[in-house]
Each structure stands twice: as structure tokens, then as C-alpha cells.
Design a protein around this motif. Structure first.
Motif, mmCIF file in Angstrom:
data_model
loop_
_atom_site.group_PDB
_atom_site.id
_atom_site.type_symbol
_atom_site.label_atom_id
_atom_site.label_comp_id
_atom_site.label_asym_id
_atom_site.label_seq_id
_atom_site.Cartn_x
_atom_site.Cartn_y
_atom_site.Cartn_z
ATOM 1 N N SER A 4 0.819 -1.403 -0.078
ATOM 2 C CA SER A 4 0.048 -0.283 0.037
ATOM 3 C C SER A 4 0.697 1.299 0.014
ATOM 4 C CB SER A 4 -0.556 0.002 1.236
ATOM 5 O OG SER A 4 -1.722 -1.148 1.309
ATOM 6 N N TYR A 5 2.199 1.136 -0.032
ATOM 7 C CA TYR A 5 3.122 2.185 0.347
ATOM 8 C C TYR A 5 3.729 2.814 -1.287
ATOM 9 C CZ TYR A 5 2.191 1.202 5.224
ATOM 10 O OH TYR A 5 1.325 0.913 6.185
ATOM 11 N N THR B 257 5.594 -9.730 2.546
ATOM 12 C CA THR B 257 4.675 -8.579 2.154
ATOM 13 C C THR B 257 5.092 -7.230 2.930
ATOM 14 O OG1 THR B 257 2.784 -8.581 3.783
ATOM 15 C CG2 THR B 257 2.440 -10.108 1.724
ATOM 16 N N ARG B 258 4.908 -6.291 2.063
ATOM 17 C CA ARG B 258 4.837 -4.873 2.814
ATOM 18 C C ARG B 258 4.088 -4.511 3.719
ATOM 19 N NH1 ARG B 258 7.255 1.009 0.079
ATOM 20 N NH2 ARG B 258 7.590 1.813 2.207
ATOM 21 N N ASP B 259 2.663 -4.669 3.590
ATOM 22 C CA ASP B 259 1.841 -4.110 4.138
ATOM 23 C C ASP B 259 1.635 -5.092 5.605
ATOM 24 O OD1 ASP B 259 1.092 -2.454 2.204
ATOM 25 O OD2 ASP B 259 -0.615 -3.610 1.649
ATOM 26 N N PHE B 260 1.405 -3.997 6.518
ATOM 27 C CA PHE B 260 1.454 -4.355 7.928
ATOM 28 C C PHE B 260 0.441 -5.327 8.278
ATOM 29 C CE2 PHE B 260 4.410 -2.014 10.681
ATOM 30 C CZ PHE B 260 5.395 -1.571 9.512
ATOM 31 N N THR B 262 -1.158 -7.452 5.985
ATOM 32 C CA THR B 262 -0.952 -8.644 5.521
ATOM 33 C C THR B 262 0.183 -9.516 6.450
ATOM 34 O OG1 THR B 262 0.263 -7.843 3.817
ATOM 35 C CG2 THR B 262 -1.841 -8.430 2.979
ATOM 36 N N LEU B 310 -1.664 -3.804 12.230
ATOM 37 C CA LEU B 310 -1.854 -2.299 11.372
ATOM 38 C C LEU B 310 -1.544 -1.237 12.415
ATOM 39 C CD1 LEU B 310 -3.042 -0.813 9.146
ATOM 40 C CD2 LEU B 310 -5.411 -1.300 10.240
ATOM 41 N N GLY B 323 0.068 5.494 2.643
ATOM 42 C CA GLY B 323 -0.026 3.927 2.914
ATOM 43 C C GLY B 323 -0.890 3.461 3.623
ATOM 44 N N GLU B 327 -3.953 0.990 3.701
ATOM 45 C CA GLU B 327 -3.980 -0.212 4.397
ATOM 46 C C GLU B 327 -5.551 -0.194 5.151
ATOM 47 O OE1 GLU B 327 -1.588 -2.636 6.395
ATOM 48 O OE2 GLU B 327 0.468 -1.821 5.994
#
Lengths: 107, 358
Positions: A4-5, B257-260, B262, B310, B323, B327
Motif C-alpha cells: 500500500s506504500y 509482504t510490505r503491508d503490515f 497482510t 496495523l 500508505g 491499508e
């Protein structure tokens, strides 16, 4: 996927840059690097929108909608019917980290 | 940029007769008692105990230092000036790093918040810096016109404004105070000194406060589940919260993954697998009950862990607001649906269980 970043609000106009080097000095993620004639936008996707570069650029070559990327603060704001991006519910109350319970202020 | 003389400010005409230093056209209001306090580089046991309490979230806003100007060692009119926040961890990091260096420390009133977070809010900011410079009469304490700020104070500071309003030039030192002695040799920071890292040790010190915050709802939830659905369900709740508050910060860079969110879903699923296995292999219960119990664990636990993950975005050093907003819109609905489905499954299971008993 699951990033998302990748996109953020950082915008840089190299035509205005006077190569003072301040942006690469204040950026904590190496987004800007010193260049030969102008600052180089080396890693835009690493920007965390802290706003240090834009605030310290003497010729306004950089704009970014700065704010603190804290889900707690944004969700707290949303739950209280406030603008998520206003920063009204800050990550406040926690000196050691930016997280923690948001302080209730009497309205 | 033209350098103004040291004692001017860009006030409206009606305030131009006031002594230098003004914020938004108003004269500075100085609350501190004037004079210079004394600081040392020694970190005492009492300081360490204070740091310990701060890390555990005890008396969160109470870890403060008196704002104002401090003398470290035997500084003279040519000694460097460093700015800091009035949070004990920030101030102590600076003064201990400056051991053996004669200097002044200007402590800004950030209401007991660390430099970076205070800069994000603007309390470690241009206005407060200008006010502190004026109220401490810094221009008459030192001959030079430079203040060395921590680099992470930059999100709150506009150096051209500081220069215009106080006559002082802002110099951004390194991110970490421990790099200051090396920085002071040349007054330039290497790219490495300019980068924020988030190593294991930095993540580890955040765990206690995460635990303290999550404990009350976690204990309440575990008790409710214990009486409604039994010890295994209570254990599942505790495991999900521990995964989100302890394992998640520690494993952050290792999780895919980069998203916290996920990352949290993946970690929560891993934590849920043994619990789901235990539910599924309960030979005393009918098969449909085994399946429902396992399903409940696989829905609820990842949802709880992902939500905690998150919320760790605010503690991390890398997440942008854009970002995080992405999310929230992407994953909070999924997390909510999983949690509601798990709760519905759990309640149905509990009701059916009671009916069977009757």
C-alpha cells in the motif's frame, strides 16, 4: 500486490532546485540524494511523508502532504467522526513510541 | 538567502518596537525561570529506572525534563549549542553522547514527547525553537549563531523561518546522538548517520508498551471466552494478542509482504494453526463441532493479530500516511468480516453446545 506504500504524495520539481543539499540531509530514508546540479529523487517509494524535506527546502521545490502514518490515530479520528487526515487525533500520549491510547479531550 | 542581523524578526509594524523574538506578531511568552541549569553526561541508576518505567508505559507523560538552557561541562561563548526535547529518554541520550564535550543544551518544551513524534506534531517546531532561543537569551550566551538540531527534528522545523525569526542558523546533526562525537569532527554526517534504522533492539524496546496497552482488552476477552467456550478458546485469544504485540514487532522484517495488515494476517494464521488443530482433533466432540471450532480459530486469530499489526504502523519508522490510509481501506473491512464471522460461528457453537447439554 500487498504494497500500500508504493504511491505517496511526494512531488519534486527539479527546475526549482538550487542544489542546497538540505533535502538529502533531513531525509531519514535516503529518498533524496545529492546530485551534480540538482538534488536527485533517488527512492520515492521509501518516502514516509514526514515532510522534513518540503519544510526545509528554501525554494519550495518539494511538496508533500505530510502526516504521521499511524493507523491508531487515523482509525480513532474516523471513529469520532473526524477527518482521518486532519491529524486531530494524533498518536499522542505515548512518548516512547507513536502508538498508544489516544488521549480523550473534552469537547 | 540574505542573513539578517541577529536580533530582528519579521513582525507586523505595530510590534516592531518590541524586543527581538516574536511569534506570529506576539511577544514571546517565557514561562521558564531565566538562567542556565547544569547537566552532566552521567546516566544514574535513577535515570535508568525512569527509562525502564517509560518503556513500560508507566506515567506516560511524566518523563519530562525542565525546558530551558543547560550547561554541559564548562562551555564558553564559542561552545556548540544542541537542541533536544524535554523527554528524559531524548535528553539523556544527548547528554550521555556528549561526554567530555563542553556544550550548551537547549531543551524545547515538547510536553514530554520524543523529538521525532514531537516534530511530527509540530511541538518540536519552529515556533517553540524560536521561543526557546529568545527566552534563554541564547544570543547573549554564545557568540556564534548556530544551533545543532537532531535530524529527526526536521519535520517540525523550517530553517529559513528560524533564521529569519531568531537569527540562528540551524544545523542538522545525525539521526542518532551516539554518532555526534564522530559528526562533530567534520560537521558532516555520512549517509549512514542520516538514515533511520529499525533494528531488533529498537523493536524489542517497544514490546512492553504494546503489551501493556493490549493487556486489559486481551484479559477481558480471554475471560469471557473461557466461560463461554472453554480454556482452548481463551488460550487462542491470548496467543493471538501475543502474536500481534510481541512476535509481530520482533519478526517485522522477516514477515512476507510490505503491508503490515497482510504481515499480521500471515502471522495470525501461523499462530492459529496449532489451535485449529487442537479444536479439530477433539475426539469427544462431533465432527461438525471440530470443524466449527477450527474455523473460528482460523477466522478470529488472524483478524486480531492483523489489527494489532496495523496499529503498529505508528511505532514503525517507515509508514507513510497515504500508505496507512490505503491499508485501512483495504484491510479493515476484511478484518472486520473475519472477526464478525468468527464471533457468529463461536456464538452458534456455544448455543448449540448448551442446547445439547439441556
Amino acid at each position: 500486490m500487498f504494497d500500500s506504500y508504493r504511491v505517496n504524495t511526494l512531488q519534486y520539481d527539479p527546475d526549482r532546485c538550487i542544489n542546497c543539499g538540505m533535502c538529502s540531509r533531513v531525509c531519514p530514508h535516503g529518498v533524496f540524494m545529492p546530485g551534480r546540479e540538482t538534488a536527485e529523487l533517488a527512492a520515492p517509494a521509501l518516502c514516509m511523508e514526514c515532510g522534513a524535506c518540503a519544510l526545509n527546502c528554501p525554494v519550495q521545490a518539494i511538496t508533500v502532504q505530510s502526516g504521521v502514518g499511524c493507523a491508531w490515530a487515523m482509525i480513532s479520528a474516523a471513529l469520532r467522526g473526524k477527518d482521518m487526515d486532519s491529524g486531530e487525533c494524533s498518536c499522542g500520549g505515548e512518548p516512547g513510541s507513536c502508538c498508544g491510547s489516544v488521549q480523550e479531550k473534552p469537547e | 538567502m540574505e542573513t539578517p542581523p541577529s536580533c530582528t524578526c519579521s513582525c507586523p509594524p505595530e510590534t516592531a518596537s518590541l524586543p527581538c523574538g516574536c511569534t506570529g506578531g506576539k511577544k514571546e511568552t517565557c514561562e521558564e525561570t531565566p538562567g542556565i541549569s547544569t547537566a552532566t553526561s552521567t546516566i544514574t541508576f535513577a535515570n535508568r529506572f525512569d527509562h525502564f518505567l517509560a518503556r513500560w508505559g508507566v506515567n506516560r507523560m511524566g518523563h519530562t525534563v525542565k525546558p530551558g538552557l543547560y550547561r554541559l561541562g564548562n562551555p564558553d561563548a564559542d561552545s556548540p549549542v544542541f537542541a533536544s526535547a524535554n523527554y528524559t529518554l531524548s535528553f539523556d541520550a544527548l547528554r550521555s553522547a556528549l561526554e567530555g564535550i563542553d556544550a550548551y543544551i537547549l531543551v524545547l518544551d515538547t510536553k514530554g514527547i520524543n523529538v521525532w513524534c514531537a516534530a511530527g506534531k509540530g511541538t518540536f517546531g519552529t515556533a517553540e525553537l524560536v521561543r526557546s532561543v529568545t527566552c534563554s537569551d541564547l544570543a547573549h550566551v554564545v557568540r556564534h549563531r548556530t544551533i545543532i538540531l537532531p535530524q529527526l527534528g526536521a519535520p517540525g522545523i523550517s530553517w529559513p523561518d528560524v533564521m529569519r525569526r531568531s537569527g540562528f542558523k540551524v544545523e542538522y546533526g545525525p539521526v542518532r546522538a551516539t554518532d555526534l562525537p564522530r559528526y562533530l569532527e567534520t560537521h558532516t554526517a555520512t549517509p549512514d548517520m542520516r538514515k533511520v534504522r529499525f533494528p531488533l533492539a529498537d523493536r524489542l524496546v517497544l514490546v512492553p508498551v504494546e503489551l501493556v496497552h493490549a493487556a486489559p482488552p486481551a484479559i477481558a476477552g480471554a475471560l469471557v471466552l473461557f466461560f463461554l467456550a472453554g480454556p482452548l478458546a481463551a488460550l487462542a485469544a491470548v496467543a493471538a494478542v501475543l502474536a500481534g504485540t510481541v512476535a509481530f514487532p520482533l519478526l517485522l522484517p522477516l514477515l512476507p509482504t510490505r503491508d503490515f495488515s497482510t504481515k499480521g494476517l500471515i502471522l495470525g494464521t501461523i499462530a492459529a494453526l496449532p489451535v485449529a488443530g487442537a479444536f479439530a482433533s477433539d475426539a469427544s466432540a462431533p465432527v461438525w463441532m471440530n470443524a466449527a471450532g477450527a474455523g473460528m480459530a482460523l477466522l478470529m486469530m488472524p483478524a486480531v493479530t492483523a489489527y494489532l499489526a496495523l496499529n503498529f504502523t505508528g511505532c514503525s519508522t517507515t509508514t507513510s500516511r497515504t500508505g496507512v490510509r490505503n491499508e485501512i481501506f483495504r484491510y479493515v473491512p476484511i478484518i472486520a468480516v473475519m472477526a464478525v464471522a468468527g464471533i457468529v460461528l463461536g456464538i452458534s457453537l456455544g448455543l448449540l453446545g448448551w442446547l445439547e447439554v439441556i
